[in-house]
Design a protein around this motif. Structure first.
Motif, PDB file in Angstrom:
ATOM      1  N   TYR A 161     -28.574  11.505  -5.965  1.00  0.00           N
ATOM      2  CA  TYR A 161     -27.617  11.219  -4.887  1.00  0.00           C
ATOM      3  C   TYR A 161     -27.211   9.751  -4.869  1.00  0.00           C
ATOM      4  CZ  TYR A 161     -25.606  10.973  -0.203  1.00  0.00           C
ATOM      5  OH  TYR A 161     -24.752  10.764   0.850  1.00  0.00           O
ATOM      6  N   SER A 162     -28.146   8.867  -5.183  1.00  0.00           N
ATOM      7  CA  SER A 162     -27.878   7.426  -5.089  1.00  0.00           C
ATOM      8  C   SER A 162     -26.783   6.961  -6.038  1.00  0.00           C
ATOM      9  CB  SER A 162     -29.160   6.629  -5.362  1.00  0.00           C
ATOM     10  OG  SER A 162     -29.652   6.904  -6.668  1.00  0.00           O
ATOM     11  N   PHE A 163     -26.471   7.742  -7.071  1.00  0.00           N
ATOM     12  CA  PHE A 163     -25.429   7.373  -8.015  1.00  0.00           C
ATOM     13  C   PHE A 163     -24.044   7.852  -7.581  1.00  0.00           C
ATOM     14  CE2 PHE A 163     -29.013   6.449 -10.645  1.00  0.00           C
ATOM     15  CZ  PHE A 163     -28.572   5.546 -11.596  1.00  0.00           C
ATOM     16  N   ARG A 164     -23.976   8.607  -6.516  1.00  0.00           N
ATOM     17  CA  ARG A 164     -22.686   9.100  -6.018  1.00  0.00           C
ATOM     18  C   ARG A 164     -22.100   8.054  -5.076  1.00  0.00           C
ATOM     19  NH1 ARG A 164     -25.408  14.996  -4.696  1.00  0.00           N
ATOM     20  NH2 ARG A 164     -26.148  15.348  -6.847  1.00  0.00           N
ATOM     21  N   LYS A 165     -21.326   7.138  -5.653  1.00  0.00           N
ATOM     22  CA  LYS A 165     -20.909   5.939  -4.939  1.00  0.00           C
ATOM     23  C   LYS A 165     -19.693   6.147  -4.040  1.00  0.00           C
ATOM     24  CE  LYS A 165     -24.073   3.501  -7.077  1.00  0.00           C
ATOM     25  NZ  LYS A 165     -25.282   3.041  -6.369  1.00  0.00           N
ATOM     26  N   THR A 166     -19.000   7.263  -4.163  1.00  0.00           N
ATOM     27  CA  THR A 166     -17.829   7.514  -3.324  1.00  0.00           C
ATOM     28  C   THR A 166     -18.046   8.764  -2.481  1.00  0.00           C
ATOM     29  OG1 THR A 166     -16.646   8.949  -4.893  1.00  0.00           O
ATOM     30  CG2 THR A 166     -16.362   6.563  -5.152  1.00  0.00           C
ATOM     31  N   ASP A 167     -17.298   8.859  -1.378  1.00  0.00           N
ATOM     32  CA  ASP A 167     -17.404  10.028  -0.511  1.00  0.00           C
ATOM     33  C   ASP A 167     -17.054  11.306  -1.268  1.00  0.00           C
ATOM     34  OD1 ASP A 167     -18.130   8.409   1.591  1.00  0.00           O
ATOM     35  OD2 ASP A 167     -16.114   8.311   2.452  1.00  0.00           O
ATOM     36  N   MET A 168     -16.060  11.205  -2.161  1.00  0.00           N
ATOM     37  CA  MET A 168     -15.624  12.391  -2.883  1.00  0.00           C
ATOM     38  C   MET A 168     -16.689  12.869  -3.876  1.00  0.00           C
ATOM     39  SD  MET A 168     -13.113  14.313  -2.395  1.00  0.00           S
ATOM     40  CE  MET A 168     -12.003  13.193  -1.551  1.00  0.00           C
ATOM     41  N   MET A 169     -17.370  11.919  -4.512  1.00  0.00           N
ATOM     42  CA  MET A 169     -18.469  12.306  -5.406  1.00  0.00           C
ATOM     43  C   MET A 169     -19.596  12.960  -4.612  1.00  0.00           C
ATOM     44  SD  MET A 169     -19.263   9.688  -8.548  1.00  0.00           S
ATOM     45  CE  MET A 169     -18.907   8.130  -7.766  1.00  0.00           C
ATOM     46  N   GLN A 170     -19.904  12.412  -3.457  1.00  0.00           N
ATOM     47  CA  GLN A 170     -20.966  12.980  -2.631  1.00  0.00           C
ATOM     48  C   GLN A 170     -20.627  14.407  -2.215  1.00  0.00           C
ATOM     49  OE1 GLN A 170     -21.538  10.213   0.589  1.00  0.00           O
ATOM     50  NE2 GLN A 170     -22.072   8.531  -0.795  1.00  0.00           N
ATOM     51  N   LYS A 171     -19.372  14.618  -1.866  1.00  0.00           N
ATOM     52  CA  LYS A 171     -18.957  15.945  -1.422  1.00  0.00           C
ATOM     53  C   LYS A 171     -18.930  16.934  -2.588  1.00  0.00           C
ATOM     54  CE  LYS A 171     -15.560  18.243   1.496  1.00  0.00           C
ATOM     55  NZ  LYS A 171     -14.393  18.076   2.381  1.00  0.00           N
ATOM     56  N   ALA A 172     -18.288  16.529  -3.697  1.00  0.00           N
ATOM     57  CA  ALA A 172     -18.117  17.440  -4.836  1.00  0.00           C
ATOM     58  C   ALA A 172     -19.443  17.782  -5.487  1.00  0.00           C
ATOM     59  CB  ALA A 172     -17.164  16.819  -5.856  1.00  0.00           C
ATOM     60  N   PHE A 173     -20.246  16.768  -5.801  1.00  0.00           N
ATOM     61  CA  PHE A 173     -21.489  17.029  -6.513  1.00  0.00           C
ATOM     62  C   PHE A 173     -22.584  17.564  -5.581  1.00  0.00           C
ATOM     63  CE2 PHE A 173     -19.218  14.313  -9.472  1.00  0.00           C
ATOM     64  CZ  PHE A 173     -19.421  15.000 -10.660  1.00  0.00           C
ATOM     65  N   GLY A 174     -22.453  17.280  -4.291  1.00  0.00           N
ATOM     66  CA  GLY A 174     -23.340  17.912  -3.323  1.00  0.00           C
ATOM     67  C   GLY A 174     -23.095  19.412  -3.276  1.00  0.00           C
ATOM     68  N   TYR A 175     -21.815  19.786  -3.292  1.00  0.00           N
ATOM     69  CA  TYR A 175     -21.458  21.207  -3.346  1.00  0.00           C
ATOM     70  C   TYR A 175     -21.992  21.846  -4.627  1.00  0.00           C
ATOM     71  CZ  TYR A 175     -18.667  25.267  -4.561  1.00  0.00           C
ATOM     72  OH  TYR A 175     -18.274  26.503  -4.981  1.00  0.00           O
ATOM     73  N   ALA A 176     -21.787  21.157  -5.768  1.00  0.00           N
ATOM     74  CA  ALA A 176     -22.241  21.700  -7.059  1.00  0.00           C
ATOM     75  C   ALA A 176     -23.741  21.921  -7.056  1.00  0.00           C
ATOM     76  CB  ALA A 176     -21.846  20.744  -8.182  1.00  0.00           C
ATOM     77  N   GLU A 177     -24.470  20.983  -6.487  1.00  0.00           N
ATOM     78  CA  GLU A 177     -25.930  21.077  -6.437  1.00  0.00           C
ATOM     79  C   GLU A 177     -26.368  22.304  -5.637  1.00  0.00           C
ATOM     80  OE1 GLU A 177     -29.285  17.581  -6.191  1.00  0.00           O
ATOM     81  OE2 GLU A 177     -27.625  17.528  -4.767  1.00  0.00           O
ATOM     82  N   GLN A 178     -25.748  22.500  -4.479  1.00  0.00           N
ATOM     83  CA  GLN A 178     -26.095  23.637  -3.625  1.00  0.00           C
ATOM     84  C   GLN A 178     -25.692  24.962  -4.263  1.00  0.00           C
ATOM     85  OE1 GLN A 178     -27.970  23.488  -0.837  1.00  0.00           O
ATOM     86  NE2 GLN A 178     -28.151  21.306  -1.368  1.00  0.00           N
ATOM     87  N   GLU A 179     -24.543  24.971  -4.918  1.00  0.00           N
ATOM     88  CA  GLU A 179     -24.061  26.200  -5.546  1.00  0.00           C
ATOM     89  C   GLU A 179     -24.965  26.623  -6.697  1.00  0.00           C
ATOM     90  OE1 GLU A 179     -21.560  29.507  -6.283  1.00  0.00           O
ATOM     91  OE2 GLU A 179     -21.946  28.217  -4.550  1.00  0.00           O
TER      92      GLU A 179
END
Length: 244
Positions: free
Chosen positions: A219-237
């Motif tokens: 998570y700490s490497f997701r420096k933008t809000d969009m990365m946090q949202k997109a890759f957070g979704y990918a992780e959960q999926e």
């Protein structure tokens, strides 16, 4: 009765239209993530990796940056040993230093080309690239789509650096002797422009791939809000799919 029927039919039409609109929206949006957001998240990750590679090429001698220094192709140790035994170690060292400089200069000159290539990148099947167990899927896609363009852009830059450094003389001396040795081996590529250009792209994309892996897994490497949202979704999926 006719009026009631008309009213009923009108109501049914409105309900069906609303259902269709909701269905379309659900196709474009998955668990709160739209396709556009998926694309922007992927592009943010690519940009972050790209700027990481810019820093590495600007400091090739820094610890951990060996990947951005010029290196011989496959079976490098055997090639190095053979060249040293032929008295070509010094020529190889000179060529290596000059080629490393050529690589760094090429990256500096090509920064606008790289950044624009991400801006203009059309990502098809964004959700499939985002939600995958391939930790380098976005970088793989970027490299596959852009490599021919980037090679064309690098060639004149590398040619200019080689001419200024006279690196071609060192390289010709190395390849002309090595390629005459009667061994079962791949000959060294005499076209050093293509050799350097490909090395730059491969090195840059490898750094981008490493950064993408970090973005996907930490998570700490997701420096933008969009990365946090997109890759957070990918992780959960991905977790959801594993529990099916």
């Amino acid at each position: 009765f006719c009026m009631n029927m008309k009213t009923l039919i009108r109501s049914l039409i409105i309900m069906m239209a609303a259902f269709a609109m909701n269905s379309c929206a659900s196709l474009q949006k998955a668990a709160g993530l739209t396709e556009l957001e998926a694309i922007l998240g992927l592009k943010d990750a690519l940009n972050q990796g790209m700027f990481r590679s810019f820093d590495a090429f600007a400091n090739p001698n820094q610890e951990g940056n060996a990947i951005v220094r010029f290196a011989l192709p496959e079976q490098a140790a055997a090639i190095q040993s053979t060249l040293n035994s032929l008295g070509l170690g010094s020529a190889l060292d000179k060529a290596t230093a000059k080629f490393t400089k050529a690589m760094g200069d090429a990256v500096v000159a090509a920064k606008p080309i790289f950044t624009n290539s991400i801006k203009k990148l059309t990502i098809k099947d964004a959700f499939n690239i985002l939600v995958t167990d391939n930790m380098h899927a976005a970088t793989d896609y970027f490299k596959r789509v852009n490599k021919p363009l980037l090679l064309d852009a690098f060639r004149p830059i590398v040619d200019s650096t080689i001419a200024a450094e006279q690196a071609d003389l060192d390289w010709k001396k190395v390849t002309s002797v090595y390629n005459l040795i009667p061994l079962k081996k791949e000959p060294l590529e005499p076209n050093l422009t293509d050799f350097i250009s490909a090395r730059v792209i491969d090195g840059m994309c490898l750094i981008m791939a490493n950064e993408e892996e970090n973005v996907r897994s930490k998570y700490s490497f997701r420096k933008t809000d969009m990365m946090q949202k997109a890759f957070g979704y990918a992780e959960q999926e991905l977790k959801r799919r594993m529990t099916r």
